[in-house]
Scaffold this motif. Structure first.
Motif, PDB file in Angstrom:
ATOM      1  N   THR A   1      14.185  11.755  -1.667  1.00  0.00           N
ATOM      2  CA  THR A   1      14.076  10.475  -1.350  1.00  0.00           C
ATOM      3  C   THR A   1      13.259   9.483  -1.019  1.00  0.00           C
ATOM      4  N   ALA A   2      12.584   8.031  -1.213  1.00  0.00           N
ATOM      5  CA  ALA A   2      11.649   7.640  -1.012  1.00  0.00           C
ATOM      6  C   ALA A   2      11.912   7.425   0.056  1.00  0.00           C
ATOM      7  N   ILE A   3      10.953   6.851   1.051  1.00  0.00           N
ATOM      8  CA  ILE A   3      10.917   6.492   2.002  1.00  0.00           C
ATOM      9  C   ILE A   3       9.563   4.792   2.159  1.00  0.00           C
ATOM     10  N   ILE A   4      10.709   3.844   2.481  1.00  0.00           N
ATOM     11  CA  ILE A   4      10.013   2.609   2.141  1.00  0.00           C
ATOM     12  C   ILE A   4      10.148   1.861   3.983  1.00  0.00           C
ATOM     13  N   GLY A   5       8.786   0.942   4.020  1.00  0.00           N
ATOM     14  CA  GLY A   5       8.548   0.051   5.289  1.00  0.00           C
ATOM     15  C   GLY A   5       8.815  -1.177   4.801  1.00  0.00           C
ATOM     16  N   LEU A   6      10.460  -2.164   5.135  1.00  0.00           N
ATOM     17  CA  LEU A   6      10.077  -3.503   4.587  1.00  0.00           C
ATOM     18  C   LEU A   6       9.557  -4.871   5.645  1.00  0.00           C
ATOM     19  N   SER A   7       8.618  -5.541   5.512  1.00  0.00           N
ATOM     20  CA  SER A   7       8.746  -6.000   7.050  1.00  0.00           C
ATOM     21  C   SER A   7       9.991  -7.017   6.885  1.00  0.00           C
ATOM     22  N   SER A   8       9.799  -7.975   8.151  1.00  0.00           N
ATOM     23  CA  SER A   8      11.008  -8.793   8.614  1.00  0.00           C
ATOM     24  C   SER A   8      10.968  -9.787   8.740  1.00  0.00           C
ATOM     25  N   PRO A   9      11.949 -11.181   8.829  1.00  0.00           N
ATOM     26  CA  PRO A   9      10.925 -11.830  10.016  1.00  0.00           C
ATOM     27  C   PRO A   9      10.642 -11.720  11.534  1.00  0.00           C
TER      28      PRO A   9
ATOM     29  N   LYS B   1       5.401   5.401   1.267  1.00  0.00           N
ATOM     30  CA  LYS B   1       5.478   6.889   1.049  1.00  0.00           C
ATOM     31  C   LYS B   1       5.408   7.606  -0.075  1.00  0.00           C
ATOM     32  N   GLY B   2       4.742   7.165  -0.732  1.00  0.00           N
ATOM     33  CA  GLY B   2       4.737   7.411  -2.316  1.00  0.00           C
ATOM     34  C   GLY B   2       3.699   8.606  -3.024  1.00  0.00           C
ATOM     35  N   LEU B   3       3.605   8.611  -4.778  1.00  0.00           N
ATOM     36  CA  LEU B   3       2.901  10.303  -4.963  1.00  0.00           C
ATOM     37  C   LEU B   3       1.710  10.453  -5.027  1.00  0.00           C
ATOM     38  N   GLU B   4       1.288  11.181  -4.396  1.00  0.00           N
ATOM     39  CA  GLU B   4      -0.065  11.308  -3.685  1.00  0.00           C
ATOM     40  C   GLU B   4      -0.807  10.342  -2.997  1.00  0.00           C
ATOM     41  N   GLY B   5      -0.164   9.661  -2.377  1.00  0.00           N
ATOM     42  CA  GLY B   5      -0.418   8.649  -1.364  1.00  0.00           C
ATOM     43  C   GLY B   5      -0.133   6.908  -2.226  1.00  0.00           C
ATOM     44  N   SER B   6       0.222   7.074  -3.662  1.00  0.00           N
ATOM     45  CA  SER B   6       0.299   5.428  -4.009  1.00  0.00           C
ATOM     46  C   SER B   6       1.237   4.666  -3.261  1.00  0.00           C
ATOM     47  N   CYS B   7       1.966   3.774  -4.351  1.00  0.00           N
ATOM     48  CA  CYS B   7       3.086   2.964  -3.955  1.00  0.00           C
ATOM     49  C   CYS B   7       3.112   3.333  -5.319  1.00  0.00           C
ATOM     50  N   ASP B   8       3.644   4.778  -5.972  1.00  0.00           N
ATOM     51  CA  ASP B   8       4.303   5.165  -6.991  1.00  0.00           C
ATOM     52  C   ASP B   8       5.728   5.600  -6.287  1.00  0.00           C
ATOM     53  N   LEU B   9       7.070   4.850  -6.536  1.00  0.00           N
ATOM     54  CA  LEU B   9       8.093   5.573  -6.004  1.00  0.00           C
ATOM     55  C   LEU B   9       8.149   7.703  -6.431  1.00  0.00           C
ATOM     56  N   PRO B  10       7.928   8.297  -5.613  1.00  0.00           N
ATOM     57  CA  PRO B  10       8.593   9.478  -5.854  1.00  0.00           C
ATOM     58  C   PRO B  10      10.308   9.300  -6.772  1.00  0.00           C
ATOM     59  N   ARG B  11      10.234  10.900  -7.708  1.00  0.00           N
ATOM     60  CA  ARG B  11      11.439  10.878  -7.693  1.00  0.00           C
ATOM     61  C   ARG B  11      12.461  12.517  -7.697  1.00  0.00           C
ATOM     62  N   ASP B  12      11.196  13.263  -6.904  1.00  0.00           N
ATOM     63  CA  ASP B  12      11.682  14.807  -6.401  1.00  0.00           C
ATOM     64  C   ASP B  12      12.476  14.564  -4.889  1.00  0.00           C
TER      65      ASP B  12
ATOM     66  N   PRO C   1       1.038  -1.133  -0.106  1.00  0.00           N
ATOM     67  CA  PRO C   1       0.086   0.068  -0.227  1.00  0.00           C
ATOM     68  C   PRO C   1       0.701   1.247  -0.113  1.00  0.00           C
ATOM     69  N   GLY C   2       0.436   2.223  -0.773  1.00  0.00           N
ATOM     70  CA  GLY C   2       0.830   3.854   0.007  1.00  0.00           C
ATOM     71  C   GLY C   2       0.428   4.170   0.558  1.00  0.00           C
ATOM     72  N   PHE C   3       1.261   5.241   1.012  1.00  0.00           N
ATOM     73  CA  PHE C   3       0.257   5.982   2.440  1.00  0.00           C
ATOM     74  C   PHE C   3       1.068   7.933   2.239  1.00  0.00           C
ATOM     75  N   VAL C   4       0.488   8.862   3.258  1.00  0.00           N
ATOM     76  CA  VAL C   4       0.887  10.084   3.163  1.00  0.00           C
ATOM     77  C   VAL C   4       1.371  10.302   4.629  1.00  0.00           C
ATOM     78  N   HIS C   5       0.311   9.862   5.146  1.00  0.00           N
ATOM     79  CA  HIS C   5       1.055  10.254   6.892  1.00  0.00           C
ATOM     80  C   HIS C   5       1.967   9.559   7.306  1.00  0.00           C
ATOM     81  N   PRO C   6       2.868   9.621   7.945  1.00  0.00           N
ATOM     82  CA  PRO C   6       4.274   9.245   8.433  1.00  0.00           C
ATOM     83  C   PRO C   6       2.785   7.828   9.323  1.00  0.00           C
ATOM     84  N   PRO C   7       2.389   8.490  10.913  1.00  0.00           N
ATOM     85  CA  PRO C   7       1.713   7.655  11.931  1.00  0.00           C
ATOM     86  C   PRO C   7       0.412   6.861  10.841  1.00  0.00           C
ATOM     87  N   THR C   8       0.623   6.479   9.559  1.00  0.00           N
ATOM     88  CA  THR C   8       0.253   5.962   8.862  1.00  0.00           C
ATOM     89  C   THR C   8       0.812   4.805   8.534  1.00  0.00           C
ATOM     90  N   GLU C   9       2.029   4.571   8.415  1.00  0.00           N
ATOM     91  CA  GLU C   9       2.858   3.083   8.786  1.00  0.00           C
ATOM     92  C   GLU C   9       2.510   2.119   9.957  1.00  0.00           C
TER      93      GLU C   9
END
Length: 357
Positions: free
Chosen positions: A245-253, A232-243, A205-213
């Protein structure tokens, strides 16, 4: 009036001092009562805005998902060794930046990574450009396919699209409330992590506001979903921004989020988003990408394609993912995937009409 729903409304709408959160079971019951029309319009409207002001908890979102899973559609498992990626993208579309997720989906499906998307038409509050309209402009009309025909297309091409106005009509009544309220209710947050696929999944999923993560992380944990990528993508989507740094959260074991920061300049990607012009201009630019033409939107396609090829385990790192994406676009195989998808969806649509589905 429903006295039971009135109790739920009193809990979420009583303010900071006396208000209470709903339990997961209560949130599921309230959601079903809204979708099935068992609460009055006044109760529903009051609940939606009160719940937005209060802010949802993970238990409440989990209950909403329980209701969607019980009442909504599911594409059935297909023959694949990879978890199916389910992209969660805001239903009210895009208005400022050019979307790239349909091209990303085609790229991934080309190399055997199945993708499921979901959404509807131009919807409140933004009434932006939706995925279904982009796909239709590319020659794939998901809006005319029954869920059964969509399943067949998905099984053969590796791309599926749950078109909610047809496949999940119970939620259609919510859009008038959203328009009249002028604000997204918590349902809009929940929809980003809704999974209309019954097999092994990788939720993105994409999101805008950090607490959503953190809210997504907790809610997905309650649903025992362990494979996810939060963008944390463009307009809340999962498209990575280019303008930026892309902030991404990855699941882990361990169950903790692993933080990833990707700067376009580190991968020779120009630091500039492509603005969204007319739909016709976007479709022309997308066709140029599929033809392997070097354009600004191609840079966006490579940036996103490289990341998702890496994240899905097809490429060992970002640089090789970007290189592989470029090779696939230049070779024409991604364009061939679109042709296959377009032809098969067209045939399925014709069969649906003949069979009265």
């Amino acid at each position: 009036m429903s006295n039971l729903f009135r109790q739920f409304l009193q809990k979420v709408g009583s303010g900071n001092h006396t208000g209470e959160n709903l339990t997961r079971t209560e949130a599921a019951t309230a959601t079903k009562m809204i979708l099935l029309g068992e609460a009055t319009p006044a109760q529903i409207g009051a609940f939606l805005i009160a719940h937005r002001i209060k802010r949802p908890t993970a238990d409440e979102l989990a209950g909403m998902l329980d209701a969607y899973n019980e009442l909504g559609p599911k594409l059935q498992p297909i023959a694949t060794e990879k978890p199916v990626i389910v992209f969660g993208i805001p239903y009210d579309g895009r208005t400022r930046t050019a979307p790239i997720s349909p091209i990303t989906a085609l790229l991934l499906a080309t190399v055997g990574q199945p993708v499921v998307m979901h959404g509807g038409d131009r919807l409140p509050t933004k009434y932006g450009l939706p995925l279904a309209e982009i796909w239709q402009g590319l020659g794939v009309n998901w809006t005319s396919l029954s869920l059964e025909k969509t399943q067949q297309v998905f099984a053969e091409t590796g791309i599926g699209f749950v078109y909610t106005p047809q496949h999940f009509p119970l939620i259609n009544s919510l859009w008038e409330y959203r328009d009249q309220l002028g604000k997204r209710p918590p349902f809009a947050t929940m929809e980003l992590i809704w999974c209309p696929y019954a097999g092994d999944v990788h939720i993105i999923p994409g999101f805008v506001h950090p607490p959503t993560e953190a809210l997504f992380q907790s809610t997905l944990g309650l649903h025992n979903i362990t494979k996810y990528t939060l963008v944390k993508g463009l307009e809340g989507s999962c498209d990575l921004p280019r303008d930026r740094t892309a902030i991404i959260g990855l699941s882990s074991p361990t169950g903790e989020i692993e933080r990833l920061h990707l700067a376009p300049r580190d991968y020779d990607i120009p630091a500039k988003n492509v603005p969204l012009g007319t739909t016709e201009e976007l479709l022309t630019e997308m066709q140029a990408v599929l033809a392997g033409t070097a354009t600004e939107l191609m840079e966006t396609a490579l940036w996103n394609g490289g990341f998702y090829l890496w994240r899905s385990g097809i490429s060992p790192d970002m640089r090789s993912g970007i290189a592989t994406a470029k090779e696939l676009f230049m070779s024409g195989v991604v364009a061939d995937k679109l042709k296959q998808l377009s032809q098969l969806s067209r045939v399925s649509c014709q069969l649906s009409v003949v069979n009265g589905q």
